[in-house]
Design a protein around this motif. Structure first.
Motif, PDB file in Angstrom:
ATOM      1  N   UNK A  61       0.845  -1.194   0.000  1.00 21.02           N
ATOM      2  CA  UNK A  61       0.000   0.000   0.000  1.00 21.02           C
ATOM      3  C   UNK A  61       0.884   1.248   0.000  1.00 21.02           C
ATOM      4  N   UNK A  62       0.702   2.116  -0.999  1.00 20.93           N
ATOM      5  CA  UNK A  62       1.370   3.414  -1.044  1.00 20.93           C
ATOM      6  C   UNK A  62       0.332   4.498  -0.764  1.00 20.93           C
ATOM      7  N   UNK A 105      -4.522  10.712  -2.197  1.00 21.01           N
ATOM      8  CA  UNK A 105      -4.991   9.344  -2.119  1.00 21.01           C
ATOM      9  C   UNK A 105      -4.373   8.683  -0.893  1.00 21.01           C
ATOM     10  N   UNK A 106      -5.161   8.384   0.135  1.00 22.41           N
ATOM     11  CA  UNK A 106      -4.604   7.803   1.351  1.00 22.41           C
ATOM     12  C   UNK A 106      -4.167   6.356   1.218  1.00 22.41           C
ATOM     13  N   UNK A 107      -4.663   5.664   0.190  1.00 24.80           N
ATOM     14  CA  UNK A 107      -4.303   4.254   0.026  1.00 24.80           C
ATOM     15  C   UNK A 107      -4.284   3.903  -1.453  1.00 24.80           C
ATOM     16  N   UNK A 108      -3.114   3.526  -1.952  1.00 22.87           N
ATOM     17  CA  UNK A 108      -2.953   3.133  -3.353  1.00 22.87           C
ATOM     18  C   UNK A 108      -2.340   1.737  -3.378  1.00 22.87           C
ATOM     19  N   UNK A 109      -3.043   0.729  -3.902  1.00 21.96           N
ATOM     20  CA  UNK A 109      -2.508  -0.634  -3.908  1.00 21.96           C
ATOM     21  C   UNK A 109      -1.193  -0.748  -4.682  1.00 21.96           C
ATOM     22  N   UNK A 112       2.951  -6.800  -6.886  1.00 25.32           N
ATOM     23  CA  UNK A 112       4.334  -7.219  -7.063  1.00 25.32           C
ATOM     24  C   UNK A 112       4.986  -6.536  -8.266  1.00 25.32           C
ATOM     25  N   UNK A 113       4.209  -6.350  -9.345  1.00 26.75           N
ATOM     26  CA  UNK A 113       4.754  -5.695 -10.533  1.00 26.75           C
ATOM     27  C   UNK A 113       5.128  -4.247 -10.227  1.00 26.75           C
ATOM     28  N   UNK A 114       4.293  -3.559  -9.442  1.00 28.86           N
ATOM     29  CA  UNK A 114       4.585  -2.170  -9.076  1.00 28.86           C
ATOM     30  C   UNK A 114       5.811  -2.092  -8.177  1.00 28.86           C
ATOM     31  N   UNK A 147      -4.030   5.404 -12.117  1.00 24.85           N
ATOM     32  CA  UNK A 147      -5.090   4.829 -12.950  1.00 24.85           C
ATOM     33  C   UNK A 147      -5.900   3.778 -12.198  1.00 24.85           C
ATOM     34  N   UNK A 148      -5.306   3.152 -11.202  1.00 17.97           N
ATOM     35  CA  UNK A 148      -6.051   2.152 -10.424  1.00 17.97           C
ATOM     36  C   UNK A 148      -7.124   2.801  -9.549  1.00 17.97           C
ATOM     37  N   UNK A 149      -6.823   3.987  -9.060  1.00 13.37           N
ATOM     38  CA  UNK A 149      -7.751   4.657  -8.167  1.00 13.37           C
ATOM     39  C   UNK A 149      -8.641   5.658  -8.902  1.00 13.37           C
ATOM     40  N   UNK A 150      -8.129   6.246  -9.987  1.00 12.70           N
ATOM     41  CA  UNK A 150      -8.859   7.283 -10.724  1.00 12.70           C
ATOM     42  C   UNK A 150      -8.834   6.965 -12.217  1.00 12.70           C
TER      43      UNK A 150
END
Length: 271
Positions: A61-62, A105-109, A112-114, A147-150
């Protein structure tokens, strides 16, 4: 004890490492963030409290913070933690987030690739960005996480038609032909396209990344000047945007199998 160290800096972004070496269960005094930062954990974990809500930030989590955000931190995990901090200028963040320079963004998944992309980016930065890909790597990583969150906002501004994509790529290639020192962010201004969209469209249409194409042009120009007897390889490296003489030599050797001196002899048209 917190320790911070700079890793690298580019146009509109910088990378640093932050290490907490001691576990502390309680929250520290509130801090006010002064920049737009993406914070990703490489090892360990810590608690982050914002607006009364707490999130355990670990390698999965970032988070993305913005100037003025009041934060509190606790470090309850034994062994401390190590984080990578990517500081983004408002203009670049706005281009990557659909025009919003203050996105938080308080939580960005982080899958493993990231994590692999982040570690590869840091490794390249510590080597001094020998391949000139740091800006593209930063843009690709941050844009992918946003892009995952927005997804709708991160996708806004994408060239929709084949003609638009072709026009953008041609503009970028023309700009590079005129000045092979230009980077991805420079080219995004020339084309009026987000760095992320430009990077993707360029690769789709040409089969090469922007940095790979730029390198091909620089090698071609270097060989042309070497063939004409250019004696000042350090000056040549500077003119074409290489980091230094050694970088020019490594790049030419990788492309041709020969150092510049051997290339000069091979390409000379006089006895």
């Amino acid at each position: 004890m917190l320790q911070g160290s700079a890793i690298a800096a580019g146009e509109q972004f910088s990378l640093s490492a932050v290490r907490c070496s001691h576990a502390r269960a309680g929250f520290d005094s509130p801090e006010v963030e002064r920049a737009h930062v993406l914070v990703a954990v490489r090892r360990g974990a810590f608690l982050r409290r914002v607006d009364g809500g707490e999130v355990l930030v670990d390698a999965a989590l970032a988070y993305l913070s913005a100037p003025g955000t009041v934060e509190e931190f606790a470090h309850p995990v034994p062994g401390g933690d190590v984080c990578t901090v990517i500081r983004l200028e408002p203009g670049l963040l706005a281009e990557l987030s659909g025009g919003d320079p203050d996105v938080r963004l308080p939580a960005v998944p982080m899958d493993a690739a990231s994590q692999f992309a982040l570690r590869r980016l840091v490794a390249a930065a510590r080597r001094g960005d020998p391949d000139g890909t740091l800006a593209e790597d930063v843009v690709r990583l941050v844009a992918g996480l946003l892009a995952r969150k927005l997804p709708a906002r991160a996708g806004s501004g994408r060239p929709a038609t084949a003609a638009a994509r072709s026009r953008i790529v041609n503009q970028a290639r023309a700009a590079l032909a005129a000045d092979p020192r230009l980077g991805l962010i420079d080219l995004s201004r020339v084309t009026g396209c987000s760095p992320h969209h430009l990077s993707r469209v360029f690769a789709q249409l040409t089969g090469s990344t922007v940095s790979q194409h730029r390198n091909q042009l620089r090698v071609s120009l270097a060989l042309d000047r070497i063939a004409q007897g250019e004696p000042d390889l350090a000056g040549l490296a500077h003119d074409l945007g290489f980091a230094d003489h050694a970088h020019l030599t490594r790049t030419i050797r990788a492309a041709t199998g020969q150092p510049p001196s051997a290339c000069r002899a091979s390409l000379s048209e006089t006895r």
